[in-house]
Design a protein around this motif. Structure first.
Motif, PDB file in Angstrom:
ATOM      1  N   ILE A 187       1.253   6.835  -6.699  1.00 13.94           N
ATOM      2  CA  ILE A 187       0.167   7.767  -7.022  1.00 13.94           C
ATOM      3  C   ILE A 187       0.642   9.211  -6.851  1.00 13.94           C
ATOM      4  O   ILE A 187       0.365  10.076  -7.682  1.00 13.94           O
ATOM      5  CB  ILE A 187      -1.064   7.481  -6.117  1.00 13.94           C
ATOM      6  CG1 ILE A 187      -1.691   6.145  -6.512  1.00 13.94           C
ATOM      7  CG2 ILE A 187      -2.101   8.597  -6.236  1.00 13.94           C
ATOM      8  CD1 ILE A 187      -2.739   5.638  -5.549  1.00 13.94           C
ATOM      9  N   ILE A 188       1.430   9.472  -5.790  1.00 16.13           N
ATOM     10  CA  ILE A 188       1.948  10.829  -5.584  1.00 16.13           C
ATOM     11  C   ILE A 188       2.855  11.246  -6.749  1.00 16.13           C
ATOM     12  O   ILE A 188       2.758  12.368  -7.251  1.00 16.13           O
ATOM     13  CB  ILE A 188       2.724  10.914  -4.243  1.00 16.13           C
ATOM     14  CG1 ILE A 188       1.753  10.725  -3.077  1.00 16.13           C
ATOM     15  CG2 ILE A 188       3.454  12.241  -4.114  1.00 16.13           C
ATOM     16  CD1 ILE A 188       2.427  10.629  -1.732  1.00 16.13           C
ATOM     17  N   GLN A 236       2.291   1.836  -3.409  1.00 19.32           N
ATOM     18  CA  GLN A 236       1.283   2.348  -4.350  1.00 19.32           C
ATOM     19  C   GLN A 236       0.990   3.818  -4.088  1.00 19.32           C
ATOM     20  O   GLN A 236       0.790   4.600  -5.021  1.00 19.32           O
ATOM     21  CB  GLN A 236      -0.020   1.543  -4.238  1.00 19.32           C
ATOM     22  CG  GLN A 236      -0.004   0.195  -4.924  1.00 19.32           C
ATOM     23  CD  GLN A 236       0.289   0.305  -6.409  1.00 19.32           C
ATOM     24  OE1 GLN A 236       1.412   0.122  -6.851  1.00 19.32           O
ATOM     25  NE2 GLN A 236      -0.727   0.632  -7.208  1.00 19.32           N
ATOM     26  N   ILE A 237       0.968   4.223  -2.800  1.00 17.29           N
ATOM     27  CA  ILE A 237       0.695   5.624  -2.480  1.00 17.29           C
ATOM     28  C   ILE A 237       1.800   6.507  -3.062  1.00 17.29           C
ATOM     29  O   ILE A 237       1.527   7.544  -3.682  1.00 17.29           O
ATOM     30  CB  ILE A 237       0.559   5.816  -0.945  1.00 17.29           C
ATOM     31  CG1 ILE A 237      -0.744   5.181  -0.460  1.00 17.29           C
ATOM     32  CG2 ILE A 237       0.577   7.301  -0.584  1.00 17.29           C
ATOM     33  CD1 ILE A 237      -0.919   5.180   1.030  1.00 17.29           C
ATOM     34  N   ALA A 251       0.651  12.262  -9.468  1.00 17.89           N
ATOM     35  CA  ALA A 251      -0.305  13.343  -9.257  1.00 17.89           C
ATOM     36  C   ALA A 251       0.347  14.698  -8.991  1.00 17.89           C
ATOM     37  O   ALA A 251      -0.206  15.727  -9.359  1.00 17.89           O
ATOM     38  CB  ALA A 251      -1.235  12.978  -8.098  1.00 17.89           C
ATOM     39  N   SER A 252       1.524  14.735  -8.352  1.00 15.63           N
ATOM     40  CA  SER A 252       2.111  16.041  -8.030  1.00 15.63           C
ATOM     41  C   SER A 252       2.927  16.528  -9.220  1.00 15.63           C
ATOM     42  O   SER A 252       4.152  16.489  -9.228  1.00 15.63           O
ATOM     43  CB  SER A 252       2.963  15.963  -6.765  1.00 15.63           C
ATOM     44  OG  SER A 252       3.972  15.013  -6.933  1.00 15.63           O
ATOM     45  N   GLY A 261       0.827  -1.207   0.000  1.00 14.91           N
ATOM     46  CA  GLY A 261       0.000   0.000   0.000  1.00 14.91           C
ATOM     47  C   GLY A 261       0.860   1.256   0.000  1.00 14.91           C
ATOM     48  O   GLY A 261       0.612   2.192  -0.760  1.00 14.91           O
ATOM     49  N   PHE A 262       1.917   1.254   0.819  1.00 17.00           N
ATOM     50  CA  PHE A 262       2.827   2.394   0.874  1.00 17.00           C
ATOM     51  C   PHE A 262       3.454   2.640  -0.510  1.00 17.00           C
ATOM     52  O   PHE A 262       3.498   3.768  -0.999  1.00 17.00           O
ATOM     53  CB  PHE A 262       3.910   2.142   1.929  1.00 17.00           C
ATOM     54  CG  PHE A 262       5.110   3.025   1.788  1.00 17.00           C
ATOM     55  CD1 PHE A 262       5.011   4.386   2.039  1.00 17.00           C
ATOM     56  CD2 PHE A 262       6.334   2.511   1.389  1.00 17.00           C
ATOM     57  CE1 PHE A 262       6.118   5.213   1.897  1.00 17.00           C
ATOM     58  CE2 PHE A 262       7.434   3.330   1.241  1.00 17.00           C
ATOM     59  CZ  PHE A 262       7.327   4.687   1.490  1.00 17.00           C
TER      60      PHE A 262
END
Lengths: 322, 296
Positions: free
Chosen positions: A124-125, A120-121, A128-129, A117-118
């Motif tokens: 995603i960051i 994947q986060i 997205a940023s 999960g970490f």
């Protein structure tokens, strides 16, 4: 370090020195450069998985932290590559420490999912940023590394740099394994409860080795950014995290050498599977499944087992004779 | 954004959340019977959707025939996976099991890419596509279908676990495997059944979601992850909690996408997952005591 490790290390260094003499094709040297980068990560992972018994399915995140920190600092903040390399290590170590404290309290499946999960986060960051990372299309023009008067640009100079670092990391790790800390780590793998009862500070050691493996991944990430000079999130996805875990498992988790064997094999596999193009993922899955079902201890373990069987047979033969 | 806008977001959250809940139930069934987290659970969802799309699109079969065929095919795949990869193991470590199910998920994904290529596919809606208006917000008839199927699956499962002999045997296994085998439950068969059953549930989820969410070979992983988040939030091993948690995660995700940023939509479930794991690993509905007894 032990005589056996010294001999293995000597053979490895000898092979690495001799290899460029026989292999002139820069393409294959380039393949070896990538195997070197992977090795940095898998050595750290094998410490974490094989010795401390903790799994991480999020190491792409640390690889990414190294690569993006180096990339952003050198292109946007005017850092030289070498200070950026060390800043990246520092930052990655901090991230790993902060994530490690709550994560490593978990065990087994929960730990696997939390690290996944970490990872994947972070992925995603990165996507997205957009103002920092360039979003899904990434960013380029990352400068090459300058060491004194040498610019690390040719494949052979990259080869020398990355493998020198691998050897350093390897020597450090082998010494670590045979130290007090190494014994403590193995005791955690055996039984965390028993280790605790014997006075081993298990949570401290687990976080230490987690941070160390993240640092190795960050080094690989920084070098990757300066070698390729272009980075985008797709290089740091879940597939990458799984690939490095696969390398460690295929080679054998019981020793750092297993990780290296696995890295070489799976690093060379895509070259052998060129004709399969996109379908190499199918072969990966299949190889991984076969190895886990039939020899969960990996190739190194298989060799040990065969040796053991042979010794048993010769012992039996001797017993019959007498 | 007005009240009807919020309501609209909640409707779409409920729709997708029900799928997460169904995936989570699949996780729970295998976990209860074997203690394994099946990282390939999301691939069953993908396979269900893709096989259904092929049957309806390429083979031109009517929906009501394709549906059971697709579910049966995925059930068979799940059962085969258990027989070939889980059954032969002797005393596997958790690490081995994690890697085996990951390898299987890679293999399923690779196989799907081999069979269907990298394109995205869509399935026609089960009935009309004309939205129904409720309190100023609209829902698609497909959403009604989805909720209906969820209700049927949950009721069937409840009946199966409470009233049938096999279901009771499965619950016995979940409670204590050695005790179950002492009273004559064939644990090996139950394990096989648990994989088949959760593959079937995954397939149903994939089929009913396919008309409103596009399907491709890579869709399984993220659905699996979100389903797992729902399973953990609901308390691992608690199917009712899983369905409720699925709705919760779906709604929060839809609200985040609509009100904050759609970039971080996919991060919502993962952040919930990490938060639950760090703060209360037993989940919302699991008991702390029971979770201590289970091996993680």
């Amino acid at each position: 370090m032990g005589a056996k490790n010294r001999i293995s290390l000597g053979v490895l260094v000898g092979g690495l020195v001799l290899l460029p003499l026989f292999m002139r094709n820069p393409y294959y040297i380039g393949v070896m450069v990538f195997i070197g980068l992977y090795s940095l990560i898998t050595i750290g992972l094998s410490l974490l998985m094989g010795y401390a018994g903790q799994i991480s399915l999020g190491h792409a995140a640390f690889f990414a932290t190294g690569a993006y920190t180096s990339g952003i600092l050198t292109t946007k903040a005017g850092f030289a590559p070498v200070p950026a390399f060390f800043t990246a290590i520092l930052l990655t170590a901090c991230v790993a420490f902060l994530i490690g404290i709550p994560t490593l309290r978990l065990k087994g499946h929960y730990l696997a999912m939390a690290t996944l999960g970490f990872g994947q986060i972070v992925y995603i960051i990165l996507n997205a940023s957009v103002e920092f990372t360039g979003g899904p299309s990434g960013f380029g023009e990352i400068p090459r590394i300058q060491l004194g008067s040498i610019l690390i640009e040719s494949q052979i100079s990259r080869y020398c740099l990355v493998w020198s670092l691998v050897i350093l990391v390897l020597i450090f790790s082998l010494n670590l394994i045979n130290s007090r800390v190494g014994r403590a780590l193995r005791s955690i793998h055996g039984s965390e409860l028993a280790a605790n009862a014997m006075g081993v500070n298990t949570s401290k050691h687990k976080i230490q080795v987690f941070v160390l493996s993240a640092i190795y991944a960050s080094m690989a990430g920084s070098l990757y950014a300066h070698f390729v000079t272009f980075i985008s999130p797709s290089s740091f996805d879940l597939k990458f995290s799984i690939l490095v875990v696969t390398m460690v498992v295929v080679g054998g988790m019981s020793s750092v050498w297993g990780a290296l064997v696995g890295t070489f094999l799976l690093g060379l596999l895509p070259e052998l599977l060129r004709n399969f193009r996109d379908y190499d993922i199918l072969v990966y899955g299949f190889v991984l499944l076969l190895i886990m079902v039939f020899t969960p201890e990996g190739l190194i373990g298989l060799i040990d087992r065969l040796k053991g069987a042979q010794e048993k047979r010769s012992l039996k033969a001797q017993a019959k004779l007498s | 954004m007005g009240g009807s806008g919020i309501l609209q977001l909640i409707f779409s959250g409920i729709t997708i959340g029900s799928i997460y809940g169904l995936v989570a139930v699949g996780f729970d069934i295998i976990y209860n019977c074997t203690g394994i987290i099946n990282f390939a659970q999301g691939e069953f969802v993908m396979l269900g959707g893709m096989i259904m799309i092929s049957l309806v699109g390429a083979a031109d079969l009517p929906m009501w025939i394709s549906f059971p065929i697709a579910v049966f095919a995925v059930t068979l795949i799940g059962a085969l996976f258990e027989r070939l990869c889980i059954h032969p193991l002797k005393k596997p470590s958790i690490l081995t099991l994690i890697i085996i199910t990951i390898a299987a998920s890679i293999l399923f994904k690779g196989g799907a890419m081999f069979a269907w290529g990298k394109q995205t596919f869509s399935l026609p809606h089960f009935s009309s596509e004309r939205p129904i208006s409720i309190f100023g917000a609209t829902i698609l008839p497909q959403t009604v279908w989805i909720l209906g199927f969820i209700a049927v699956v949950v009721l069937l499962l409840a009946f199966f676990f409470k009233a049938t002999m096999v279901g009771k045997a499965m619950r016995a296994c979940a409670a204590n495997r050695s005790a179950a085998s002492l009273v004559g439950v064939n644990v090996k068969e139950i394990v096989l059944l648990s994989f088949a059953l959760s593959a079937a549930i995954g397939a149903v989820a994939g089929i009913i979601i396919a008309p409103i969410a596009l399907m491709d070979y890579e869709r399984g992983m993220i659905l699996g992850l979100k389903g797992f988040s729902a399973a953990v939030l609901g308390g691992l091993g608690n199917p009712v909690g899983a369905v409720v948690a699925g709705f919760l995660i779906g709604i929060v995700e839809a609200l985040c996408a609509g009100l904050l940023s759609s970039h971080y939509k996919d991060a919502v479930a993962l952040i919930v997952l990490l938060a639950v794991l760090f703060i209360r690993p037993s989940g919302l509905f699991g008991s702390l005591e029971a979770s201590r007894l289970k091996k993680f």
